[in-house]
Design an enzyme around this catalytic site. Sequence first.
Site, PDB file in Angstrom:
ATOM      1  N   CYS A  82      40.638  36.717  38.165  1.00  0.00           N
ATOM      2  CA  CYS A  82      41.695  36.435  39.136  1.00  0.00           C
ATOM      3  C   CYS A  82      42.601  35.307  38.632  1.00  0.00           C
ATOM      4  O   CYS A  82      43.417  35.528  37.754  1.00  0.00           O
ATOM      5  CB  CYS A  82      41.086  36.147  40.508  1.00  0.00           C
ATOM      6  SG  CYS A  82      42.241  36.451  41.838  1.00  0.00           S
ATOM      7  N   HIS A  86      37.931  40.661  41.606  1.00  0.00           N
ATOM      8  CA  HIS A  86      36.686  39.893  41.560  1.00  0.00           C
ATOM      9  C   HIS A  86      35.496  40.829  41.339  1.00  0.00           C
ATOM     10  O   HIS A  86      34.872  41.266  42.309  1.00  0.00           O
ATOM     11  CB  HIS A  86      36.499  39.116  42.868  1.00  0.00           C
ATOM     12  CG  HIS A  86      37.430  37.963  43.009  1.00  0.00           C
ATOM     13  ND1 HIS A  86      37.163  36.722  42.479  1.00  0.00           N
ATOM     14  CD2 HIS A  86      38.641  37.862  43.593  1.00  0.00           C
ATOM     15  CE1 HIS A  86      38.163  35.906  42.743  1.00  0.00           C
ATOM     16  NE2 HIS A  86      39.077  36.573  43.418  1.00  0.00           N
ATOM     17  N   GLU A 135      32.605  40.182  40.458  1.00  0.00           N
ATOM     18  CA  GLU A 135      31.327  39.596  40.883  1.00  0.00           C
ATOM     19  C   GLU A 135      30.925  40.043  42.289  1.00  0.00           C
ATOM     20  O   GLU A 135      29.749  40.027  42.636  1.00  0.00           O
ATOM     21  CB  GLU A 135      31.376  38.065  40.787  1.00  0.00           C
ATOM     22  CG  GLU A 135      32.256  37.336  41.806  1.00  0.00           C
ATOM     23  CD  GLU A 135      33.724  37.215  41.395  1.00  0.00           C
ATOM     24  OE1 GLU A 135      34.198  38.029  40.580  1.00  0.00           O
ATOM     25  OE2 GLU A 135      34.403  36.298  41.930  1.00  0.00           O
TER      26      GLU A 135
END
Length: 542
Positions: A380, A514, A516
């Site tokens: 990001c 993102h 994750e």
Amino acid sequence: MTRFVFITGGVVSSLGKGLASAALGSLLQLRGLKVRLRKLDPYLNVDPGTMSPYQHGEVFVTEDGAETDLDLGHYERFTGVPSRATDSVSAGRIYWTVLTRERHGDYLGGTIQVIPHITNAIKEFILRDVDDADIVLCEIGGTVGDIEGLPFLEAIRQLANELPRGRCAFLHMTLVPWIASAGELKTKPTQHSVRELRGIGIQPDILMCRSDREISVDARRKIALQCSVHPDCVIQALDCKSIYEVPIHYHEEGLDGQLLAALDLPGTPEPDLSRWQEIVDRLERPDGEVKVAIVGKYTELMDAYKSLNEALVHGGIANRMKVVVDWIDAEHFSQRDLSGRLQGVNAILVPGGFGERGSEGKIAAVTYAREQGLPFLGICFGMQLACIEAARRLAGINGASSTEFGPCPDPVVGLMTEWEFGGETVTRSEKSAKGGTMRLGAYPCDLAEGSLVRGIYGQAGISERHRHRFEVNINYKERLEEAGLRFSGMSPDGRLPEIVELPGHPWFVGVQFHPELKSKPFDPHPLFKDFIRAAREQSILV
Ligand code: GLN
């Protein structure tokens, strides 16, 4: 017939209620039940989107674009069930809903009160959108005794009374502290906490007692007697080395079995825990270790990067590597000698972030990774800064920057004022209110043929979750590509750069989303898996 489990906490906060709920969700799921997990937060913010990560930890984003509490991340990581906007609510949103209805004239001259209007809105939330879930686990944020939490506790008390018998269970988590001077574990705080809960009209079915050491049978009996809970339902929740051991421990303590008995659901098969055993085995017996530097801003508060931390652990699990994270505060870095500090790391990660503070340090970290051939993952903000770095150092655009930091001659990163989502045009401007003006939630992305990421994902189209206001400016794409950066992931309309990479570099990837948020221990995200693989390769080379 959906059943509900309400999880409350007492004595102190930070006992790991979220984790306990997630682990319990997994155990029920492994017994063949369909679960949903929900979080009800008593604070007055409408959502955690504008709360500082220092105070509240990471903001977890759902597929459908809601900014929610980080506990929803635990829920997803343990169960794999994607959470939705309807899985998280705050007192602020509940009040907002009720007050909007009041302004709309929905209450026809009535007096609006906490009971029944607020409590009804809470009950509506709990009962809504449960689909065909067998069990909905609802975690109530905060600690019993908090003023803000009262309407929530009152609402779940009412609900248990209204639903048929055996449809609700109450689980209360407390602390049993070790008092060194007395050489004893103390049960009194638990007794007080349960007394408080019973004063509100809630009798817990199960107590989960956090402790740093074994709670004796005698102590458990005492708790059971004082709190009117069956001795088998006083579950000890001991500290674990890894959070992924928690489901195994809870099962050994009998948590899932007791809960199903309380819910009048006997006879479900025993859970197969091999999934968790395999994960724990890989964590406990790694083949080696890699060191990853995270150059970020909120480095003191681990919770600010919760999902990121876990995703790295998952990458480690996939490669049977221990991942040692070196948290580096980008701000202190811009002045000091960066290369000295980064000596010996096997990979560098620049995570998401906001604001100018520390950005030059992060850019310096990108330069280091690029020049040294160290695996680099920019997420990001990290991707945006990687583009600025490439613009300045590779394309010679000296004035390259982001309009997030103020006006600049070359806005390589800037505000997109309009985009399409779900068939509708979304607009925003510099003056848009801060809450709710970001590109949020899942967006599709096309991967360029022959690119590194196409190989990593093994597919041509992906969907990933976003949370940002700014975008890499498409008008600089050509110049950056001429300078060597490859735009290997684009939005399907070709307007939003989603992934950049650096051909010729061992592993250099920047992603606007993102990744994750979607990684799970039993299904590590491909980017983290490959990032750690590349870090391992780097460690072998040196
Ligand atoms: N500050 C950047 C933006 O708003 C990046 C946000 C992030 O990293 N989540 O676009």
